[in-house]
Scaffold this motif. Structure first.
Motif, PDB file in Angstrom:
ATOM      1  N   GLN A   1       5.826  10.706  -6.425  1.00 32.32           N
ATOM      2  CA  GLN A   1       6.455   9.593  -5.706  1.00 32.32           C
ATOM      3  C   GLN A   1       5.420   8.590  -5.199  1.00 32.32           C
ATOM      4  O   GLN A   1       5.418   8.220  -4.022  1.00 32.32           O
ATOM      5  N   ILE A   2       4.546   8.129  -6.078  1.00 34.68           N
ATOM      6  CA  ILE A   2       3.476   7.218  -5.657  1.00 34.68           C
ATOM      7  C   ILE A   2       4.043   5.883  -5.172  1.00 34.68           C
ATOM      8  O   ILE A   2       3.550   5.292  -4.207  1.00 34.68           O
ATOM      9  N   ILE A   3       5.100   5.405  -5.825  1.00 33.70           N
ATOM     10  CA  ILE A   3       5.690   4.121  -5.426  1.00 33.70           C
ATOM     11  C   ILE A   3       6.266   4.213  -4.014  1.00 33.70           C
ATOM     12  O   ILE A   3       6.063   3.321  -3.176  1.00 33.70           O
ATOM     13  N   ALA A   4       6.987   5.310  -3.725  1.00 28.64           N
ATOM     14  CA  ALA A   4       7.557   5.491  -2.384  1.00 28.64           C
ATOM     15  C   ALA A   4       6.453   5.618  -1.340  1.00 28.64           C
ATOM     16  O   ALA A   4       6.536   5.025  -0.254  1.00 28.64           O
ATOM     17  N   LEU A   5       5.416   6.369  -1.662  1.00 23.74           N
ATOM     18  CA  LEU A   5       4.303   6.513  -0.727  1.00 23.74           C
ATOM     19  C   LEU A   5       3.567   5.189  -0.554  1.00 23.74           C
ATOM     20  O   LEU A   5       3.118   4.865   0.558  1.00 23.74           O
ATOM     21  N   GLY A   6       3.438   4.424  -1.625  1.00 21.97           N
ATOM     22  CA  GLY A   6       2.800   3.118  -1.516  1.00 21.97           C
ATOM     23  C   GLY A   6       3.585   2.169  -0.630  1.00 21.97           C
ATOM     24  O   GLY A   6       3.001   1.406   0.155  1.00 21.97           O
ATOM     25  N   LEU A   7       4.919   2.216  -0.725  1.00 19.57           N
ATOM     26  CA  LEU A   7       5.769   1.393   0.135  1.00 19.57           C
ATOM     27  C   LEU A   7       5.574   1.764   1.602  1.00 19.57           C
ATOM     28  O   LEU A   7       5.473   0.892   2.475  1.00 19.57           O
ATOM     29  N   MET A   8       5.493   3.071   1.885  1.00 17.20           N
ATOM     30  CA  MET A   8       5.273   3.523   3.253  1.00 17.20           C
ATOM     31  C   MET A   8       3.920   3.045   3.777  1.00 17.20           C
ATOM     32  O   MET A   8       3.813   2.545   4.905  1.00 17.20           O
ATOM     33  N   VAL A   9       2.869   3.168   2.941  1.00 18.86           N
ATOM     34  CA  VAL A   9       1.525   2.750   3.362  1.00 18.86           C
ATOM     35  C   VAL A   9       1.497   1.248   3.614  1.00 18.86           C
ATOM     36  O   VAL A   9       0.869   0.780   4.580  1.00 18.86           O
TER      37      VAL A   9
END
Length: 344
Positions: free
Chosen positions: A227-235
């Protein structure tokens, strides 16, 4: 009496100084609602500039349509976070809790407990446990308060921007009023100056958030995190908070990293976040803030440190805009001149 009052109104520097003190006193009395006030201002500022940007290329597009599409996108992102990201995070937390409970029930935990109690008194352990519990309760309460403030801010900013032209027309009536016309003129004067300085800093922080997100996603990709995209959105969202946002992102990233690769991944993530935090604190933050506000790097650091001491996380967000605003008001450095110089 009338002569003294008239002299006060005609003395513009003294009059504006008094009005500024009144605004500061009013905001101090409203400090319990400061989260809602600042978030409403931020959301409104971003949407209004989005309207101007779209209408620059599509002049005939109605303001209401732009606002509606923008908030539908925001709601879609919130739905994505609530339905996809939060369940994933809750699942990772439950796995972590189960592993901790399994460790607690094993023989290793009793050996560790005996070793710890040999050097630390039981009373000290209880005291520290109470402190941790109080901190956890305060964190949960603050998160709930911030969630409510965010929800109310979205509603207020939506109603403001959906009727932007009507709001401008209605607000102009205060400037045309009789007895207190000078008061509303001074409030508008300070409002314009603060909006200009805040916009400069918000733009700088936006670029910093993009850099932080790119570096974090590259590191997560090398670690084969899900889930890199979701984690990137959070960051990205957390990076909009200067300095502290990157550190806050360490908590959910560590939880997910632990479920993927154990304690080894937690150490990798900790090292990665510390490196990114150092890049932001010592390179990106001073460089972008100093270039956008034309402040020396030393003053930028000093303002961030002092503002964080007095106002916490919000001080990191509004510290530099307030300092630049005061420089403009005091006539030390004009925000308009800086903007013209930047455009050249």
């Amino acid at each position: 009496m009338d002569t003294a009052w008239q002299k006060f109104k005609n003395n513009i520097p003294l009059r504006r100084f008094v009005v500024l003190l009144v605004i500061i006193a009013f905001l101090y009395e409203m400090r319990a609602m400061m989260n809602t006030i600042l978030l409403t201002f931020i959301f409104t500022y971003v949407i209004v500039h989005l309207i101007h940007l779209v209408q620059r290329y599509l002049p005939k597009m109605p303001t209401g349509l732009i606002v509606t599409i923008a908030y539908l996108i925001i709601l879609a992102l919130l739905y994505f976070v609530i339905t996809i990201y939060l369940p994933m995070l809750v699942g990772q937390i439950s796995k972590m809790v189960k592993s901790v409970m399994a460790f607690y029930e094993s023989n290793e935990s009793s050996r560790l407990a005996n070793y710890v109690t040999r050097y630390i008194s039981r009373g000290e352990i209880v005291t520290q446990a109470k402190r941790i519990g109080t901190f956890a309760l305060h964190t949960v309460t603050s998160f709930g308060t911030l969630t409510i403030a965010t929800f109310m801010s979205l509603i207020l900013s939506f109603f403001y921007t959906i009727e932007l032209d009507k709001m401008r027309d209605f607000s102009s009536l205060f400037i045309k009023s009789g007895y207190f016309k000078w008061l509303f003129e001074d409030i508008r004067y300070f409002g314009k100056k603060f909006t200009n300085t805040f916009g400069v800093v918000l733009e700088a922080q936006f670029f910093i958030a993009i850099c932080n997100t790119a570096l974090t996603m590259i590191g997560l990709a090398f670690m084969h995190m899900p889930q890199i995209i979701a984690l990137g959105l959070m960051v990205f969202i957390l990076s909009l908070v200067p300095v502290a946002g990157v550190i806050i992102s360490l908590i959910p990233l560590s939880i997910i990293g632990y479920s993927v690769g154990g304690i080894r991944y937690v150490i990798y993530i900790f090292i990665m976040i510390m490196i990114i935090h150092a890049i932001e604190a010592y390179v990106l933050n001073p460089k972008f803030m100093a270039s956008k506000t034309e402040l020396p790097i030393f003053y930028t650091f000093l303002v961030l440190l002092v503002a964080e001491h007095f106002w916490g996380t919000w001080g990191l967000i509004v510290g530099v805009p307030i300092f630049t605003f005061l420089l403009d008001v005091l006539g030390i450095k004009s925000a308009k001149k800086s903007k013209k110089k930047a455009n050249k």
